[in-house]
Design a protein around this motif. Structure first.
Motif: not given
Length: 454
Positions: A353-355, A401-402
């Motif tokens: 996922d993002a973070t 991260d994203t």
């Protein structure tokens, strides 16, 4: 009367010139040489106490890299296994094991939708991470007949287009501002099983890409022996025939790499009962068999996948960290690093996922265990990290991260860039932003890139 006596020579001028030359020449050399040494020293000092043996090992690695000890050929020196990532455990989708049962290891592939599954990494709760136990596939008592390669006609390889993402990534990675050493990342096991026509078509296509400047070679398998095969002879045939086909098609100087699990018995140390139990449980992955696959001269680079058998070691009351140390020491004692270019394959530092929520202390501990230990203890030339960005198991996995933003893991890896020993897998068909931007950020950490090529 004119004095015809020749003028008296002044030897001090010659002496002064000699002094300048003798002092100046070494100084001139000394100006350039310490540049790399100072950078390496700063890197190692930022990681370790200068009075520690770890600092000495770090400097030795950096000196070795600066001397060009990395794998030759490049322009720059250099399971259902629950996915136990740096941030926790995520279940994976079962696949078929060599025993015909539902295995716990995902079937890795160079590009989505099937892709490489993370090995058990470090947890985040403590500065010295300890992986959670993970179920492991059983490989005994095969219930299906060994697949026999058949002839399945395949169309000739297409002409490479300039806009092809893989071609774009190769062109960008080799430019001087990045100067990344490039590997074509493939898994040819099922291609080989589909017959010689499909193998030839795939090999020809890979050879076209490998002919481009900056490409070091081709990887031919993930975790050899963990899936897709039912006998040692079948694996030996795959390695021999696939390597032979590639040797005939690749340009001179290109190399062949392979990923293989660490023979599980190595983590047992001196425990004979543990060794025998794991030889019986994983008959295709005994030390003797694995050496017959990868130490015969068919491949040049062998990347060792670690941490796949933590549940087995737990049953024998062997902590995973000790098992990994014993594994690397045994491989080095057997001279693997003198017979092939030895690497480590590490998949546990990516997050989903993002973070990433990993703390700075936990990130440093995880990178120390997963990157520094193979370099120091195992004598490996590089550590290949999964992944820059890849969709798998219903989530997107990343090291950053994203949006290419750094996190604690990424920052810990940046501090090791000067060692020149980190490689990262990258799928140009699945960029985070653009291929150019992605590779720019990837080069903050890596000196090599494994480009998904299937």
């Amino acid at each position: 009367m004119t004095d015809t006596t020749p003028p008296r020579r002044r030897p001090w001028r010659l002496i002064a010139l000699l002094v300048v030359v003798l002092v100046g020449v070494p100084t001139a050399y000394a100006v350039a040489a310490p540049a790399t040494d100072n950078l390496a020293s700063q890197t190692c000092k930022s990681l370790y106490d200068p009075a520690s043996s770890a600092y000495t090992d770090c400097m030795a690695l950096a000196t070795d890299t600066a001397a060009g000890s990395s794998v030759p050929g490049g322009s720059a020196p250099p399971k259902k296994i629950e996915v136990n990532t740096i941030e926790g455990t995520t279940p994976d989708t079962p696949t078929r094991s060599n025993s015909g049962e539902d295995a716990t290891a995902p079937d890795p592939a160079p590009s989505p939708p099937t892709s490489t599954a993370p090995t058990p990494p470090m947890t985040t709760a403590a500065p010295t991470p300890t992986p959670a136990p993970t179920p492991i596939p059983t490989m005994t008592a095969p219930t299906t007949a060994p697949p026999t390669p058949t002839t399945t006609p395949s169309p000739p390889p297409p002409t490479l287009a300039a806009h092809d993402p893989l071609s774009q990534a190769i062109d960008r990675a080799r430019r001087p501002d990045l100067n990344l050493r490039i590997w074509l990342d493939a898994d040819l096991t099922t291609i080989w099983q589909n017959g010689p026509d499909q193998l030839k078509a795939t090999v020809d296509r890979l050879a076209q890409q490998a002919a481009k400047p900056g490409v070091a070679g081709v990887k031919i398998a993930y975790d050899l022996g963990l899936r897709n095969f039912t006998s040692t002879k079948q694996i030996q045939r795959f390695v021999t025939e696939t390597s032979g086909a590639l040797r005939a098609a690749l340009p001179a100087g290109r190399q062949i790499a392979i990923d293989v699990p660490a023979p599980p018995e190595l983590g047992c140390g001196t425990s004979q009962p543990c060794q025998q139990a794991l030889r019986t449980k994983y008959p295709l992955l005994t030390l003797a068999h694995v050496e017959s696959y990868v130490l015969t001269g068919a491949v040049d680079v062998v990347n060792i996948s670690s941490g796949l058998f933590s549940t087995d070691y737990k049953q024998w009351k062997i902590p995973l960290e000790r098992a990994l140390t014993q594994q690397w020491l045994r491989l080095r004692a057997r001279g693997w690093d003198t017979r092939v270019h030895l690497g480590a394959r590490e998949i546990g530092l990516a997050h989903r996922d993002a973070t990433s929520k990993v703390t700075k202390a936990a990130a440093e501990a995880a990178v120390t265990a997963r990157v520094d230990q193979p370099l120091r203890t195992g004598g490996v030339r590089s550590v290949v990290l999964w992944t820059h960005r890849q969709t798998w198991d219903g989530a997107t996995w990343r090291l950053t991260d994203t949006g290419l933003n750094p996190n604690n893991i990424w920052n810990a890896l940046i501090r090791r860039k000067a060692l020149g020993r980190i490689a990262i897998t990258y799928n140009p068909h699945e960029p985070e932003k653009t291929i150019d931007e992605d590779l720019q950020v990837l080069s903050q950490v890596a000196t090599e890139v494994y480009l998904h090529a299937q």
